[in-house]
Design an enzyme around this catalytic site. Structure first.
Site, PDB file in Angstrom:
ATOM      1  N   LYS A   1      22.900  42.797  38.879  1.00 39.91           N
ATOM      2  CA  LYS A   1      22.044  43.760  38.178  1.00 39.91           C
ATOM      3  C   LYS A   1      22.868  44.924  37.621  1.00 39.91           C
ATOM      4  O   LYS A   1      22.722  45.325  36.462  1.00 39.91           O
ATOM      5  CB  LYS A   1      20.980  44.285  39.149  1.00 39.91           C
ATOM      6  CG  LYS A   1      20.232  45.499  38.673  1.00 39.91           C
ATOM      7  CD  LYS A   1      19.303  45.173  37.537  1.00 39.91           C
ATOM      8  CE  LYS A   1      18.795  46.415  36.863  1.00 39.91           C
ATOM      9  NZ  LYS A   1      17.657  46.182  36.005  1.00 39.91           N
TER      10      LYS A   1
ATOM     11  N   CYS B   1      17.558  53.470  33.524  1.00 43.93           N
ATOM     12  CA  CYS B   1      18.330  52.299  33.960  1.00 43.93           C
ATOM     13  C   CYS B   1      19.785  52.416  33.553  1.00 43.93           C
ATOM     14  O   CYS B   1      20.667  52.623  34.365  1.00 43.93           O
ATOM     15  CB  CYS B   1      17.732  51.036  33.349  1.00 43.93           C
ATOM     16  SG  CYS B   1      15.980  50.889  33.635  1.00 43.93           S
TER      17      CYS B   1
HETATM   18  N1  SAJ Z   1      20.854  52.173  22.935  1.00 45.05           N
HETATM   19  C1  SAJ Z   1      21.809  52.556  21.981  1.00 45.05           C
HETATM   20  N2  SAJ Z   1      22.367  51.592  21.199  1.00 45.05           N
HETATM   21  C2  SAJ Z   1      22.025  50.274  21.320  1.00 45.05           C
HETATM   22  C3  SAJ Z   1      21.090  49.890  22.292  1.00 45.05           C
HETATM   23  C4  SAJ Z   1      20.519  50.871  23.095  1.00 45.05           C
HETATM   24  O1  SAJ Z   1      22.141  53.739  21.847  1.00 45.05           O
HETATM   25  O2  SAJ Z   1      22.562  49.458  20.552  1.00 45.05           O
HETATM   26  C5  SAJ Z   1      20.246  53.205  23.800  1.00 45.05           C
HETATM   27  C6  SAJ Z   1      18.710  53.257  23.684  1.00 45.05           C
HETATM   28  O3  SAJ Z   1      18.306  54.036  22.593  1.00 45.05           O
HETATM   29  C7  SAJ Z   1      18.366  53.871  25.032  1.00 45.05           C
HETATM   30  C8  SAJ Z   1      19.416  53.276  25.986  1.00 45.05           C
HETATM   31  O4  SAJ Z   1      20.469  52.843  25.143  1.00 45.05           O
HETATM   32  O5  SAJ Z   1      18.517  55.284  24.995  1.00 45.05           O
HETATM   33  C9  SAJ Z   1      18.949  52.124  26.841  1.00 45.05           C
HETATM   34  O6  SAJ Z   1      18.083  51.265  26.100  1.00 45.05           O
HETATM   35  P1  SAJ Z   1      18.111  49.677  26.237  1.00 45.05           P
HETATM   36  O7  SAJ Z   1      17.081  49.125  25.352  1.00 45.05           O
HETATM   37  O8  SAJ Z   1      19.493  49.188  26.064  1.00 45.05           O
HETATM   38  O9  SAJ Z   1      17.788  49.399  27.758  1.00 45.05           O
HETATM   39  P2  SAJ Z   1      16.640  49.865  28.780  1.00 45.05           P
HETATM   40  O10 SAJ Z   1      17.216  50.987  29.599  1.00 45.05           O
HETATM   41  O11 SAJ Z   1      15.335  50.105  28.143  1.00 45.05           O
HETATM   42  O12 SAJ Z   1      16.504  48.535  29.669  1.00 45.05           O
HETATM   43  C10 SAJ Z   1      17.655  48.019  30.310  1.00 45.05           C
HETATM   44  C11 SAJ Z   1      17.750  46.509  30.030  1.00 45.05           C
HETATM   45  N3  SAJ Z   1      19.050  46.015  30.450  1.00 45.05           N
HETATM   46  C12 SAJ Z   1      19.855  45.326  29.593  1.00 45.05           C
HETATM   47  O13 SAJ Z   1      19.541  45.092  28.450  1.00 45.05           O
HETATM   48  C13 SAJ Z   1      21.159  44.838  30.142  1.00 45.05           C
HETATM   49  C14 SAJ Z   1      16.650  45.786  30.792  1.00 45.05           C
HETATM   50  O14 SAJ Z   1      16.806  44.375  30.676  1.00 45.05           O
HETATM   51  C15 SAJ Z   1      16.676  46.180  32.270  1.00 45.05           C
HETATM   52  O15 SAJ Z   1      15.648  45.532  33.007  1.00 45.05           O
HETATM   53  C16 SAJ Z   1      16.452  47.667  32.347  1.00 45.05           C
HETATM   54  O16 SAJ Z   1      17.566  48.302  31.692  1.00 45.05           O
HETATM   55  C17 SAJ Z   1      16.386  48.088  33.806  1.00 45.05           C
HETATM   56  O17 SAJ Z   1      15.264  48.296  34.292  1.00 45.05           O
HETATM   57  O18 SAJ Z   1      17.421  48.125  34.470  1.00 45.05           O
END
Ligand code: SAJ
Length: 433
Positions: free
Chosen positions: A215, A269
């Site tokens: 994880k 997360c």
């Molecule tokens: N973000 C960027 N650039 C990107 C992608 C995301 O700046 O290219 C930013 C987003 O705007 C946000 C942050 O990153 O601020 C996180 O967003 P996210 O969509 O990447 O992830 P979370 O936090 O919503 O969900 C993640 C997911 N993990 C992965 O994709 C590896 C999800 O599958 C997990 O279940 C979740 O964390 C968790 O609960 O741990």
């Protein structure tokens, strides 16, 4: 093994959807949350979280007669702990002159303690909360064994990380592959049997510490990849390049897929979990630490961009579009947008923020207004912080008549130079030199 009654501790973004899933698949579920307001809200037929489809899922679960909620656990065949594991706000660790954030495991500890009186021979306890490596073995098991029974022999213990993406939780809960780490192979099998009730994705069995590490590796991998995108945006500004176009071109390479820069990394997360590695082994995780530092400092680069656009910020009226941590969710936790607004305000800017998914948002130090019109009507500049679908529809042409502002600042690559110029705006984009 048959699980007739499941008790789920923590009715947040993970616990509540999971409780609804079990309940609509024929399992009696007691959902437990120590916050009486959440219990009251749910008993009144409302849901305290915005997540597509969740209201309907909870309603179906309640109507089925299988879901009830309370502030304290009761005897059950299986217990699932899905409480938050944030970091301490003010207590930092230090290694070699670098500080790192430390996991706050108090909610896991009190949930485990609440289960102790109900542990029986044959019970299963699953931890879902994202936790530092070895939490199941070193923290959870000793507490549960205060019952006088032996974990792995008398009762089963497993770690099963949630992996669902906010905004798509209900579908991903069912369809995503799931990892179940057992204290023993028998515990892993018990966990497998429990989740097979509703999971259609593959369920993979392993040991508890591996599952914890899996994880953390997933979210750390994403954090490091976003950090490199953010660092590329800074380099592109320095070298006079458009990072968005450079990323598009680089990602045409068959083995390259670069993520998107932005105002920073938020949520509960990705901005939290990598710290669990750093705390556990700071001597072995310099890359992970630096990626966290890069992403945490990104709001300062947005501040620099705004200063480039407006010069001194004293008295400048800025309409900040979006407060959520990412597009199309209402979750404001650890949001980089909020951090940007704090930095702007410190420099004397007068910021009005609008969050369409939480028009009544109340955050300390943020003047949140309930409508787009109110944010735009007397602004000097518009600052786009979150790529909500609603905002991507706001073309410069549309904006022209909604605001006296003639400066657009875009941190998420929505507004394009030609259309902005045509509508009479000066456009400043993150990552464009
Ligand atoms: N973000 C960027 N650039 C990107 C992608 C995301 O700046 O290219 C930013 C987003 O705007 C946000 C942050 O990153 O601020 C996180 O967003 P996210 O969509 O990447 O992830 P979370 O936090 O919503 O969900 C993640 C997911 N993990 C992965 O994709 C590896 C999800 O599958 C997990 O279940 C979740 O964390 C968790 O609960 O741990």
């Amino acid at each position: 093994m048959k699980f007739e009654k499941v008790c789920i501790l923590g009715l947040g973004y993970i616990g509540l959807p999971t409780a609804s899933m079990f309940a609509t698949h024929g399992v009696k579920v007691l959902g437990v949350d120590t916050n009486p307001e959440i219990i009251q809200t749910l008993r009144a037929g409302h849901v305290h979280i915005h997540e597509p489809g969740l209201g309907e899922a909870v309603e179906m679960a309640v109507t089925s007669g299988n879901l009830s909620v309370d502030t304290r656990p009761q005897p059950a065949d299986a217990f699932i702990i899905a409480v938050p594991t944030p970091f301490y706000e003010h207590e930092l660790g230090e290694y070699n002159g670098q500080t790192y954030k430390k996991a706050d495991m108090r909610a896991v500890i009190s949930a485990a303690r609440a289960i102790v009186p109900h542990v029986r021979r044959g019970s299963l306890v699953v931890l879902e909360s994202t936790s530092p490596p070895r939490t199941t073995v070193d923290l959870l098991v000793p507490i549960l064994e205060e019952s006088g029974l032996k974990a792995g022999t008398d009762f089963d213990v497993a770690y099963s990380p949630e992996r669902v993406l906010p905004g798509q939780i209900l579908r991903e809960l069912i369809e995503n592959a799931r990892v179940i780490g057992g204290l023993t192979p028998q515990s892993a099998q018990a966990g497998y049997d429990l989740y097979a009730t509703f999971v259609t994705g593959q369920i993979h069995k392993t040991d508890a510490t591996s599952a914890e590490m899996v994880k953390l590796m997933e979210n750390t991998y994403r954090d490091v990849n976003i950090a490199i995108a953010n660092e590329f945006s800074r380099l592109a500004e320095r070298f006079g390049v458009d990072v968005w176009e450079a990323i598009r071109l680089a990602s045409l390479h068959p083995r390259v897929k670069i993520l998107s820069p932005g105002p920073g990394v938020g949520g509960h997360c990705i901005s939290v979990d990598p710290w669990f590695f750093v705390e556990g082994a700071p001597d072995l995780s310099p890359l992970i630490l630096h990626a966290r530092q890069v992403n945490d400092s990104q709001p300062h680069f947005v501040l620099d961009l705004v200063k480039k656009a407006l010069g001194s910020l004293k008295g400048k009226k800025i309409a900040a579009l979006g407060l959520a941590y990412k597009p199309d969710v209402d979750d404001l936790r650890e949001s980089p947008a909020t951090e940007v607004i704090h930095l702007l305000t410190k420099e004397g800017a007068v910021v009005k923020a609008f969050e369409p998914f939480k028009p009544d948002a109340a955050l300390p130090g943020v003047d949140a207004v309930p409508s787009l019109e109110l944010a735009l009507k007397d602004a000097d500049a518009l600052l786009l912080l979150v790529k909500h679908t609603q905002f991507t529809a706001l073309s410069p042409q549309v904006l022209q008549s909604l605001t006296p502002a003639r400066v657009l600042i875009d941190t998420v690559n929505v507004w394009q130079p030609a259309a902005s110029a045509e509508a009479g705006f000066s456009l400043f984009r993150l990552g464009v030199g």
